[in-house]
Design a protein around this motif. Structure first.
Motif, mmCIF file in Angstrom:
data_model
loop_
_atom_site.group_PDB
_atom_site.id
_atom_site.type_symbol
_atom_site.label_atom_id
_atom_site.label_comp_id
_atom_site.label_asym_id
_atom_site.label_seq_id
_atom_site.Cartn_x
_atom_site.Cartn_y
_atom_site.Cartn_z
ATOM 1 N N TYR A 113 1.086 -1.119 0.063
ATOM 2 C CA TYR A 113 -0.035 -0.021 0.003
ATOM 3 C C TYR A 113 0.818 1.153 -0.084
ATOM 4 O O TYR A 113 0.374 2.303 -0.034
ATOM 5 N N TYR A 200 -2.949 -3.002 -15.475
ATOM 6 C CA TYR A 200 -2.743 -2.057 -14.752
ATOM 7 C C TYR A 200 -1.905 -2.682 -13.384
ATOM 8 O O TYR A 200 -2.532 -3.845 -13.156
ATOM 9 N N HIS A 207 -4.199 -6.452 -3.860
ATOM 10 C CA HIS A 207 -4.790 -7.598 -3.297
ATOM 11 C C HIS A 207 -4.162 -8.981 -3.489
ATOM 12 O O HIS A 207 -4.580 -10.007 -3.116
HETATM 13 C C1 LIG Z 1 -10.793 -0.405 -11.079
HETATM 14 C C2 LIG Z 1 -9.788 -0.380 -10.009
HETATM 15 O O1 LIG Z 1 -8.847 0.606 -9.884
HETATM 16 N N1 LIG Z 1 -9.953 -1.252 -8.960
HETATM 17 C C3 LIG Z 1 -9.319 -1.085 -7.532
HETATM 18 C C4 LIG Z 1 -9.740 -1.735 -6.571
HETATM 19 C C5 LIG Z 1 -10.304 -0.912 -5.228
HETATM 20 C C6 LIG Z 1 -10.118 -1.783 -4.064
HETATM 21 O O2 LIG Z 1 -10.919 -2.692 -3.702
HETATM 22 O O3 LIG Z 1 -8.943 -1.523 -3.246
HETATM 23 P P1 LIG Z 1 -8.720 -1.758 -1.659
HETATM 24 O O4 LIG Z 1 -7.958 -3.126 -1.680
HETATM 25 O O5 LIG Z 1 -7.809 -0.618 -1.174
HETATM 26 O O6 LIG Z 1 -10.063 -1.728 -1.323
HETATM 27 C C7 LIG Z 1 -7.904 -1.244 -7.624
HETATM 28 O O7 LIG Z 1 -7.341 -1.895 -8.719
HETATM 29 O O8 LIG Z 1 -6.978 -0.868 -7.077
#
Ligand SMILES: CC(=O)N[C@@H](CCC(=O)OP(=O)(O)O)C(=O)O
Ligand SMILES: NC(=O)C1=CN([C@@H]2O[C@H](COP(=O)(O)OP(=O)(O)OC[C@H]3O[C@@H](n4cnc5c(N)ncnc54)[C@H](OP(=O)(O)O)[C@@H]3O)[C@@H](O)[C@H]2O)C=CC1
Length: 342
Positions: A113, A200, A207
């Protein structure tokens, strides 16, 4: 019940407000914003909610705890590790939609992060709320990420039952633009997103450690996974296409039977019949996850297609599901099980 919502002006917060409004156990929703924000009408921060008379008030932890029974944080990453800390320390019930308390290892959070993590002692008090599998929540619930939810629900039956080569997991996941939140960026302009596809965060997505943490809790033999994310020109929806090699030759019918068994008591997970694969519209608008399974005997590979609505099962819907579990209500209370098709 009196419910606090912090972050109503964001995409997930706006959807969460709508779900809370129609939830039979919720008597009142109290809205809070930034600590230094003047009281602002909801209709000003969410123009689509013109007829709502609620006000968004500045966040003060003590006032939130005094006036509510539970707090939902639909705030950007990095916010709850400061704002929600007094609530966590007091054992006040919190559902946190952000990634701040999902990873147990603070070093992993900092790496993925790109900011300091919450204190380690606080991280141990949070429970990871993958709602189909964690029914014993602590008072602080870390709601899973959207891609992580789709991918983990797709992989759970084959991982938990050791049906695959643990080194072979490849995930090709795609998301609509609302997954990125409301903030405009160069990559989210209409001209860039429309008529286009963009990969991207290749090998950098936050995740990846979240998915690995849960997969290894299910089966420690899993060393890593290949995981890519693509932005697609739709508003809502995630499709996670998962490819795994089998340990022993199998059939689509046998795999579907395994999936049906794993999810036999899960009201939001739909395992499709052989020959059918889900589309985004199978689930968008609902809190469902739809799974399609296809075994290729030539390559000994299973294709699992997992779809969710990123703002429902991937965020606000799963947050309500966790709230229901925390408050000992039926999981489905106040949640749509039908998509908005067409
Ligand atoms: C399309 C897009 O940009 N999607 C976000 C998902 C956002 C999310 O769920 O992020 P957290 O783990 O911070 O809650 C990404 O890929 O980062
Ligand atoms: N969008 C999605 O599909 C998913 C999102 N999530 C997670 O849910 C959270 C919200 O996401 P999303 O709705 O997309 O984000 P948005 O960017 O659309 O909204 C963020 C919200 O957080 C508020 N906020 C930001 N900083 C602060 C602060 N310091 N104090 C109080 N409020 C603050 C913003 O208020 P303001 O506008 O006033 O700054 C806004 O209401 C994020 O952590 C995201 O990672 C998880 C799964 C899926």
């Amino acid at each position: 019940m009196q419910v606090a919502l912090i972050g109503v002006s964001g995409y997930s917060g706006t959807v969460l407000y709508r779900l809370l409004k129609q939830h039979p156990a919720v008597d009142q929703i109290n809205l809070y914003g930034h600590v230094d924000q003047a009281a602002t009408p909801l209709a000003t921060v969410v123009p689509a909610y013109q007829k709502e008379t609620a006000m968004v008030r500045p966040f003060v932890a003590a006032k939130v705890m005094a006036a509510n029974d539970v707090a939902f944080f639909a705030t950007s990453a990095g916010v709850t590790q400061t704002l929600a800390l007094p609530l966590l320390k007091a054992g006040f019930p919190v559902i946190d939609l952000s990634g701040d308390f999902r990873l147990q290892d603070p070093a992993s959070y900092t790496r993925w992060y790109h900011r300091p993590a919450a204190e380690a002692a606080a991280l141990t008090k949070a429970s990871y709320g993958l709602a189909e599998f964690n029914h014993h929540l602590t008072s602080y619930v870390a709601n899973p990420g959207c891609y992580a939810t789709a991918t983990l629900l797709g992989l759970a039956p084959v991982v938990q039952n050791h049906l695959i080569d643990p080194t072979s997991i490849v995930v090709d996941a795609k998301s609509g633009l609302s997954g990125a939140g409301k903030k405009l960026a160069a990559t989210s302009q209409f001209t860039t997103v429309n008529d286009n596809l963009q990969l991207y965060k290749v090998n950098q997505h936050q995740h990846i450690p979240e998915i690995m943490q849960q997969l290894q809790a299910w089966w420690s033999a899993i060393p890593a996974l290949e995981f890519t994310t693509t932005l697609i020109p739709v508003t809502r929806g995630i499709m996670s296409s998962i490819y795994v090699k089998v340990a022993q030759p199998t059939t689509t019918a046998a795999l579907i039977a395994q999936y049906q068994q794993t999810y036999q008591t899960s009201p939001f997970v739909q395992v499709l019949p052989a020959g059918e694969l889900p589309t985004l519209k199978t689930v968008v608008g609902s809190n469902n996850c739809a799974l399609g399974i296809n075994y290729n005997p030539v390559t000994k590979t299973i294709l699992i297609v997992s779809v969710i609505d990123n703002l429902m099962k991937g965020a606000a819907g799963q947050a309500i599901q966790n709230f229901n579990q925390l408050m000992n209500l039926p999981q489905t209370t106040g949640l749509p099980t039908l998509p908005t098709f067409p």
